[in-house]
Design a protein around this motif. Sequence first.
Motif, PDB file in Angstrom:
ATOM      1  N   PRO A 187     -33.711 -15.563  -1.177  1.00 43.03           N
ATOM      2  CA  PRO A 187     -34.855 -15.383  -0.275  1.00 43.03           C
ATOM      3  C   PRO A 187     -35.616 -14.119  -0.612  1.00 43.03           C
ATOM      4  O   PRO A 187     -35.033 -13.075  -0.911  1.00 43.03           O
ATOM      5  CB  PRO A 187     -34.211 -15.306   1.111  1.00 43.03           C
ATOM      6  N   GLU A 188     -36.929 -14.179  -0.560  1.00 44.53           N
ATOM      7  CA  GLU A 188     -37.782 -13.028  -0.844  1.00 44.53           C
ATOM      8  C   GLU A 188     -38.972 -13.040   0.106  1.00 44.53           C
ATOM      9  O   GLU A 188     -39.222 -14.009   0.820  1.00 44.53           O
ATOM     10  CB  GLU A 188     -38.260 -13.054  -2.300  1.00 44.53           C
ATOM     11  N   GLN A 189     -39.701 -11.945   0.127  1.00 44.76           N
ATOM     12  CA  GLN A 189     -40.946 -11.834   0.904  1.00 44.76           C
ATOM     13  C   GLN A 189     -40.712 -12.094   2.404  1.00 44.76           C
ATOM     14  O   GLN A 189     -41.511 -12.733   3.069  1.00 44.76           O
ATOM     15  CB  GLN A 189     -41.997 -12.797   0.365  1.00 44.76           C
ATOM     16  N   ILE A 190     -39.616 -11.600   2.928  1.00 45.84           N
ATOM     17  CA  ILE A 190     -39.280 -11.820   4.339  1.00 45.84           C
ATOM     18  C   ILE A 190     -40.227 -11.009   5.212  1.00 45.84           C
ATOM     19  O   ILE A 190     -40.421  -9.812   4.996  1.00 45.84           O
ATOM     20  CB  ILE A 190     -37.813 -11.418   4.608  1.00 45.84           C
ATOM     21  N   GLY A 203     -57.043  -2.035   6.987  1.00 45.58           N
ATOM     22  CA  GLY A 203     -57.559  -3.125   6.170  1.00 45.58           C
ATOM     23  C   GLY A 203     -57.601  -2.747   4.714  1.00 45.58           C
ATOM     24  O   GLY A 203     -57.469  -1.581   4.346  1.00 45.58           O
ATOM     25  N   ASP A 204     -57.732  -3.763   3.856  1.00 43.86           N
ATOM     26  CA  ASP A 204     -58.047  -3.550   2.443  1.00 43.86           C
ATOM     27  C   ASP A 204     -56.931  -2.803   1.715  1.00 43.86           C
ATOM     28  O   ASP A 204     -57.111  -1.676   1.250  1.00 43.86           O
ATOM     29  CB  ASP A 204     -59.374  -2.810   2.319  1.00 43.86           C
ATOM     30  N   MET A 205     -55.773  -3.455   1.584  1.00 42.57           N
ATOM     31  CA  MET A 205     -54.639  -2.837   0.904  1.00 42.57           C
ATOM     32  C   MET A 205     -54.229  -3.688  -0.288  1.00 42.57           C
ATOM     33  O   MET A 205     -53.886  -4.858  -0.151  1.00 42.57           O
ATOM     34  CB  MET A 205     -53.447  -2.658   1.845  1.00 42.57           C
ATOM     35  N   GLY A 206     -54.258  -3.092  -1.478  1.00 45.31           N
ATOM     36  CA  GLY A 206     -53.952  -3.807  -2.705  1.00 45.31           C
ATOM     37  C   GLY A 206     -52.494  -3.709  -3.099  1.00 45.31           C
ATOM     38  O   GLY A 206     -51.727  -2.919  -2.561  1.00 45.31           O
ATOM     39  N   LYS A 207     -52.126  -4.532  -4.094  1.00 45.71           N
ATOM     40  CA  LYS A 207     -50.760  -4.505  -4.625  1.00 45.71           C
ATOM     41  C   LYS A 207     -50.476  -3.185  -5.321  1.00 45.71           C
ATOM     42  O   LYS A 207     -49.427  -2.579  -5.140  1.00 45.71           O
ATOM     43  CB  LYS A 207     -50.551  -5.642  -5.629  1.00 45.71           C
ATOM     44  N   VAL A 255     -39.993  -9.008  -7.270  1.00 39.82           N
ATOM     45  CA  VAL A 255     -39.433 -10.290  -6.841  1.00 39.82           C
ATOM     46  C   VAL A 255     -38.060 -10.508  -7.478  1.00 39.82           C
ATOM     47  O   VAL A 255     -37.799 -10.063  -8.595  1.00 39.82           O
ATOM     48  CB  VAL A 255     -40.381 -11.444  -7.216  1.00 39.82           C
ATOM     49  N   PRO A 256     -37.141 -11.187  -6.763  1.00 40.16           N
ATOM     50  CA  PRO A 256     -35.796 -11.411  -7.297  1.00 40.16           C
ATOM     51  C   PRO A 256     -35.826 -12.292  -8.539  1.00 40.16           C
ATOM     52  O   PRO A 256     -36.699 -13.147  -8.689  1.00 40.16           O
ATOM     53  CB  PRO A 256     -35.075 -12.119  -6.136  1.00 40.16           C
ATOM     54  N   GLU A 257     -34.847 -12.084  -9.413  1.00 40.12           N
ATOM     55  CA  GLU A 257     -34.758 -12.917 -10.611  1.00 40.12           C
ATOM     56  C   GLU A 257     -34.172 -14.285 -10.293  1.00 40.12           C
ATOM     57  O   GLU A 257     -34.519 -15.273 -10.932  1.00 40.12           O
ATOM     58  CB  GLU A 257     -33.910 -12.213 -11.671  1.00 40.12           C
ATOM     59  N   ASN A 258     -33.270 -14.350  -9.324  1.00 43.57           N
ATOM     60  CA  ASN A 258     -32.647 -15.637  -9.002  1.00 43.57           C
ATOM     61  C   ASN A 258     -33.612 -16.485  -8.186  1.00 43.57           C
ATOM     62  O   ASN A 258     -34.131 -16.053  -7.162  1.00 43.57           O
ATOM     63  CB  ASN A 258     -31.342 -15.422  -8.231  1.00 43.57           C
ATOM     64  N   MET A 263     -46.193  -9.144  -1.272  1.00 41.85           N
ATOM     65  CA  MET A 263     -45.411  -9.489  -0.096  1.00 41.85           C
ATOM     66  C   MET A 263     -43.984  -8.980  -0.198  1.00 41.85           C
ATOM     67  O   MET A 263     -43.373  -8.591   0.816  1.00 41.85           O
ATOM     68  CB  MET A 263     -45.429 -11.002   0.117  1.00 41.85           C
ATOM     69  N   GLN A 264     -43.414  -8.963  -1.405  1.00 40.63           N
ATOM     70  CA  GLN A 264     -42.057  -8.448  -1.565  1.00 40.63           C
ATOM     71  C   GLN A 264     -42.012  -6.945  -1.300  1.00 40.63           C
ATOM     72  O   GLN A 264     -41.080  -6.439  -0.670  1.00 40.63           O
ATOM     73  CB  GLN A 264     -41.530  -8.770  -2.962  1.00 40.63           C
ATOM     74  N   ARG A 265     -43.026  -6.222  -1.762  1.00 45.07           N
ATOM     75  CA  ARG A 265     -43.069  -4.781  -1.487  1.00 45.07           C
ATOM     76  C   ARG A 265     -43.276  -4.506  -0.006  1.00 45.07           C
ATOM     77  O   ARG A 265     -42.779  -3.523   0.532  1.00 45.07           O
ATOM     78  CB  ARG A 265     -44.192  -4.131  -2.301  1.00 45.07           C
ATOM     79  N   LEU A 266     -44.019  -5.384   0.648  1.00 46.18           N
ATOM     80  CA  LEU A 266     -44.283  -5.203   2.063  1.00 46.18           C
ATOM     81  C   LEU A 266     -43.057  -5.498   2.924  1.00 46.18           C
ATOM     82  O   LEU A 266     -42.995  -5.108   4.091  1.00 46.18           O
ATOM     83  CB  LEU A 266     -45.440  -6.131   2.475  1.00 46.18           C
ATOM     84  N   GLN A 267     -42.062  -6.171   2.352  1.00 46.71           N
ATOM     85  CA  GLN A 267     -40.890  -6.600   3.120  1.00 46.71           C
ATOM     86  C   GLN A 267     -40.212  -5.446   3.850  1.00 46.71           C
ATOM     87  O   GLN A 267     -39.751  -5.615   4.987  1.00 46.71           O
ATOM     88  CB  GLN A 267     -39.889  -7.288   2.188  1.00 46.71           C
ATOM     89  N   ASP A 268     -40.143  -4.282   3.240  1.00 45.26           N
ATOM     90  CA  ASP A 268     -39.452  -3.158   3.878  1.00 45.26           C
ATOM     91  C   ASP A 268     -40.154  -2.671   5.133  1.00 45.26           C
ATOM     92  O   ASP A 268     -39.601  -1.869   5.886  1.00 45.26           O
ATOM     93  CB  ASP A 268     -39.295  -1.999   2.889  1.00 45.26           C
ATOM     94  N   ALA A 269     -41.360  -3.135   5.377  1.00 45.89           N
ATOM     95  CA  ALA A 269     -42.043  -2.877   6.651  1.00 45.89           C
ATOM     96  C   ALA A 269     -42.066  -4.137   7.504  1.00 45.89           C
ATOM     97  O   ALA A 269     -41.648  -4.144   8.656  1.00 45.89           O
ATOM     98  CB  ALA A 269     -43.462  -2.372   6.416  1.00 45.89           C
TER      99      ALA A 269
END
Length: 450
Positions: free
Chosen positions: A31-34, A155-159, A24-27, A203-209
Motif C-alpha cells: 500500500p502507498e499514498q495513504i 494552494g499551488d504545491m508542486g512535487k 513509491v514502494p518497489e513492491n 501523494m507518497q511524499r504527502l503521506q506523512d501529513a
Amino acid sequence: MFYADALRIVCGALFLVLSTAGEVPENGTAPEQIHLSFGSTTSEIVVMWSTRQPVDAINSSHGAEPRSGHSGVRYGVRSGQLSSVESSFFWQFTRGNPDGAQWVYRTRLKNLTPGATYFYHVFTNATIPFVSDEFQFSVPKLLNEAYPLQVVMFGDMGKTHGSPTLPHLYKEARSGENTALIHVGDFAYDLGSDNGMRGDVFMQRLQDAAAYIPYMTCPGNHEIAYEFSHYRNRFTMPTDMETPLGDQLWWSMDIGPVHFVSYDTELYFVRPDLMRPHLDFLNDDLAKASAPEQRKKVPWIVAFGHRPMYCSNIDGDDCTTSKSTVRAHLEAVFYKYGVDFIVQGHEHSYERFYPVFNETVTQLNYHNPRAPIHIISGQAGCNEDFGICVSMTVGPKGKWSAFRSWLPGMYGYGKLKVHNATHAEWTQLFDISRAFSDSVMIVQENHGPF
C-alpha cells in the motif's frame, strides 16, 4: 540576481533533503499514498491508498467500477490493539495514468467517537499480505466543545518545489492543533505528468501529513486534464460518498463552528455545462447554512476555490481584470449569503483584502465586516523557474488590497483559527524563517447575509 541565485541554492538544498523521502514502494502490492479525508460528517473518516498491482480477486476483470474487496483498514483507540476492521472498495484507474499506480482503494470508517484518537493501519490481501505502518488521527470534538478550531490552508504545491513546505505540513499534521489540511487546487504540477508517476511521488511524499489528518481539496487548472481524471480518482470528498468516483467537483460540510464550501472555478473555463448545477448547489447549500437558526449553531462560513476574484498581480490572469469571469459568476452569491472568508490560490503569491464587494471596499478594518474577506494563499511551492515562483505585484490594484507578498521563493501557507463565535484569526507563515508573514484578527458579531 544575487537574491535569485541564493534562493535557487536554498531551494535546491531543501529539495535534495527530500528527494529520496517518500518515494513509491518497489513492491507492486504494498500500500502507498495513504491519505485521509472527512466523509459525510466529521465522525466519518475515509482512508484511501493505492497499489501498483491488484491484490484482491479480480477474475481478469479490468473495469473501472468499484468492487468490494478483502483489503481494508484495521483500527482502534489503542496503539497496537486494532480490533475493528472495515473492508475496502477498489477500482482500476487508467485514464491518463498508464504508468502510475492503477489500483485505488477506499474505506469508510463510520460512527467514530467525537474527540477520540484512533490508530490504524492499511492491509492488502495479496498472496503475501502487506500491512502498512501504524498511523493515527483524531476525530473533531462535538460542536459545543469545538473551539478553538484551526485549519491549515494553502494552494499551488508542486512535487519538486513544494519541498520547503512539506516538512512544515508534516509537523502541522501531527501537532494536535489542526483539524484539517485544505489544499485549494494545483497539485504536483501535474498529477498526471510522467504518465501518472509524478502524481504518485507527490501523494507518497504527502503521506506523512495526510495519513494523520484529513486532507481536503478543490480542483485547480492543473487538474483539468483528462476531464479531471487524476483529481477524481485520487481524492474522495464529502459529496462523493454515494458515487463511484469523485463525480462532484464541489462539496460542503460543517466542521465544528465553520461551514466549509469547496467550489470549482475551473468549470467556468472548460465545462460550461456544469455552471448551472454548480450555481444551484451553491445557492441551495448557502441558503441553508445562512438560515438564522443554523447560523446560531454554526456561525462562520468559509468558501474556498482555486482562481481568485481579485488580485494585484500583473500576469494577465482572470483576477487582474475588472471583467473577471469567476467574480462575475460567484461574487454575488457569496455576498448574498454572508460568506465570511473566501480563500484562493492560483497566483503564486500572498494577498489579504479588505472586505469588498463589486470592487467597492466596505471598510478599511475587520470589525463586523459587511462583505467577504478574500485571501490568496498560493505560495506553497510551484514548479516554475527552478522553484522560484514569480507572480509579481508592483503595488495595490485597488483600495481592496490590504497586504501583499510576492517575493520569489518566499514559500508559505496559511492558518485559519476560529477562536469563538465572534473572533477568527488568519495567519500566513514563511517556510524558511517561520516568521509570520501576516496576521489579522477578524471580529464578526453579526453573522448573516450582508
